[in-house]
Write an enzyme that holds these catalytic residues in place. Structure first.
Site, PDB file in Angstrom:
ATOM      1  CE  LYS A 207      -7.493   0.299   1.993  1.00  0.00           C
ATOM      2  NZ  LYS A 207      -6.738  -0.610   2.828  1.00  0.00           N
TER       3      LYS A 207
ATOM      4  CG  HIS B  25      -4.174  -1.149  -1.503  1.00  0.00           C
ATOM      5  ND1 HIS B  25      -4.623   0.148  -1.498  1.00  0.00           N
ATOM      6  CD2 HIS B  25      -3.777  -1.402  -0.232  1.00  0.00           C
ATOM      7  CE1 HIS B  25      -4.488   0.660  -0.291  1.00  0.00           C
ATOM      8  NE2 HIS B  25      -3.974  -0.266   0.501  1.00  0.00           N
TER       9      HIS B  25
ATOM     10  CB  SER C 299      -0.936   0.000   1.207  1.00  0.00           C
ATOM     11  OG  SER C 299      -0.197  -0.166   2.401  1.00  0.00           O
TER      12      SER C 299
HETATM   13  C1  PLP Z   1      -6.704  -0.839   4.310  1.00  0.00           C
HETATM   14  C2  PLP Z   1      -5.992  -2.100   4.491  1.00  0.00           C
HETATM   15  C3  PLP Z   1      -6.469  -3.078   5.383  1.00  0.00           C
HETATM   16  C4  PLP Z   1      -7.607  -2.825   6.337  1.00  0.00           C
HETATM   17  O1  PLP Z   1      -8.828  -2.804   5.703  1.00  0.00           O
HETATM   18  P1  PLP Z   1     -10.044  -2.035   6.421  1.00  0.00           P
HETATM   19  O2  PLP Z   1     -11.258  -2.651   5.809  1.00  0.00           O
HETATM   20  O3  PLP Z   1      -9.885  -0.601   6.116  1.00  0.00           O
HETATM   21  O4  PLP Z   1      -9.951  -2.322   7.878  1.00  0.00           O
HETATM   22  C5  PLP Z   1      -5.801  -4.282   5.441  1.00  0.00           C
HETATM   23  N1  PLP Z   1      -4.712  -4.518   4.673  1.00  0.00           N
HETATM   24  C6  PLP Z   1      -4.224  -3.595   3.823  1.00  0.00           C
HETATM   25  C7  PLP Z   1      -3.021  -3.913   2.989  1.00  0.00           C
HETATM   26  C8  PLP Z   1      -4.832  -2.351   3.719  1.00  0.00           C
HETATM   27  O5  PLP Z   1      -4.326  -1.425   2.899  1.00  0.00           O
END
Ligand code: PLP
Length: 394
Positions: free
Chosen positions: A241, A210, A182
């Protein structure tokens, strides 16, 4: 008597001194490629809403209909009063997207990672974790009590050395990795990781937060993009996301999902996902499947911006701002120092551009982090390139 909470004051002061004190800024209006932050309209290069679905009227309509039908709360855990047909529909749609036997929806991606790791391994076991893994994977590893080693980022040779050195001393082994990193935008070497997992009898948990909706011909994620659909692994992801809602999920074999339904405390002992979030995510999964043009536009934007950034940052200017290799809509430009990227981000903001500055300890080198959306227009990208060009020519 000193207050037992007093220790927080020096802790907060230390964060402030190190310029690591965090605050929020307020965004008003609907999610989209342009957002109003603290009263100022900004072109948004800082969100995870890759397909522009968080502000899509179809997701909103699905959420409103679900509230009309079921109310706002799901009122209990899935095993008691909290299960709705809508949850199952979403799980089957996710399993179909991911080409897995089944899927299970959690309250967040963070909780999905944490609960799954705790359920899969314990103190007798081994976790091998990519050094750049997301916080939820690290917290899960810690909470599980398993012996954990970080292997160097994306380094399959180092992963193999760790397996050779430690695998035999432990009962079960779990390799954890983000699929798309990320804060860098690069991908994990998944085919090689899965080969090693087979050789050393290790489970693999890959975090597609992502990747889902963004990568792969059908939008199934980096697993699809890297040709690994159908291979044994546990896939975790988020509904928050590219899917524009809130919540998380695990996709995998019937056995894995059945096991988690019975053994994952963060699924058993928490309230079922709200009807509105569930319905919005279901609408999004259907859009991912039926509107490949959103992905095409996103990738067109990525290719276009990469080409123009490289032309702009060419020659001696490269020394000021270097683009990290990326295979995703996350593009990072490494700057000379933390203070340089912070000032750069503020200058861009004055030009109406929202680009995040990310610095240690979150990442090893300070950088500007740009995330692209399918709903960015050519004019949005033009403004970004012009803004960045003015930074490096100063
Ligand atoms: C955003 C993210 C999460 C967490 O997801 P949420 O639904 O926002 O709690 C987990 N792993 C990665 C790599 C992320 O970027």
């Amino acid at each position: 008597m000193p207050s037992p909470y007093h220790w927080m004051h020096p802790s907060l002061a230390a964060l402030q001194r190190a310029h690591r004190y965090r605050t929020v800024s307020s965004v008003t209006g609907k999610a989209g490629a342009v957002m109003v932050r603290d009263g100022q309209p900004l072109i948004n290069f800082a969100s995870n809403d890759y397909l522009g679905l968080a502000g899509d009227p179809r997701l909103a309509a699905a959420a409103i209909e679900a509230i009309d039908t079921y109310g706002t709360g799901s009122t209990g855990s899935r095993l008691l009063s909290g299960h709705r047909d809508l949850h199952r529909e979403l799980e089957l749609a996710l399993a179909d997207l991911k080409r897995t036997e089944d899927a299970l929806v959690f309250s967040s991606g963070y909780l999905a990672n944490l609960s799954t790791i705790i359920a899969l391994v314990g103190p007798a076991d081994l976790i091998l974790s990519d050094a750049y893994n997301h916080s939820s994977l690290r917290t899960g590893a810690k909470a599980s009590g398993a012996t954990t080693y970080d292997y160097r980022h994306g380094d399959v040779d180092h992963l193999e050395q760790c397996l050779a050195a430690h695998r035999a001393q432990h009962r079960r082994c779990l390799i954890t990795t983000d699929s798309v990193f990320s804060m860098d935008g690069d991908l994990c070497p998944l085919p090689q990781i899965l080969d090693l997992a087979e050789t050393y009898e290790a489970m693999v948990l890959v975090d597609e937060a992502h990747g889902t909706g963004v990568l792969g011909h059908r939008g199934a994620g980096a697993v699809e993009h890297l040709g690994c659909l159908g291979r044994p692994m546990v896939t975790v992801g988020t509904l928050s996301k590219a899917l524009g809602s809130l919540g998380g999920y695990v996709a995998g074999s019937q056995t894995v999902i059945d096991f988690l339904r019975n053994r994952a405390p963060g699924w058993i002992y928490t309230t079922g996902l709200s009807p509105a979030d569930t319905a919005a995510a279901l609408a999004a999964v259907r859009i991912v499947a039926t509107e490949p043009q959103r992905r095409q536009t996103l990738w067109h934007n990525v290719d276009n911006l990469k080409r123009r950034l490289d032309a702009t940052l060419d020659d001696e200017r490269k020394l000021t701002l270097q683009r990290l290799p990326s295979e995703s809509p996350i593009l990072c430009l490494v700057g000379n120092s933390a203070s340089w990227v912070i000032t750069a981000s503020q200058t861009l903001q004055e030009m109406g551009l929202w680009v995040s500055a990310v610095r240690p300890p979150t990442v090893p080198t300070s950088r500007l982090r740009i995330t692209l959306m399918a709903t960015h227009t050519q004019a949005h990208l033009d403004q970004l390139v012009a803004g960045l060009a003015s930074l490096v020519s100063e």
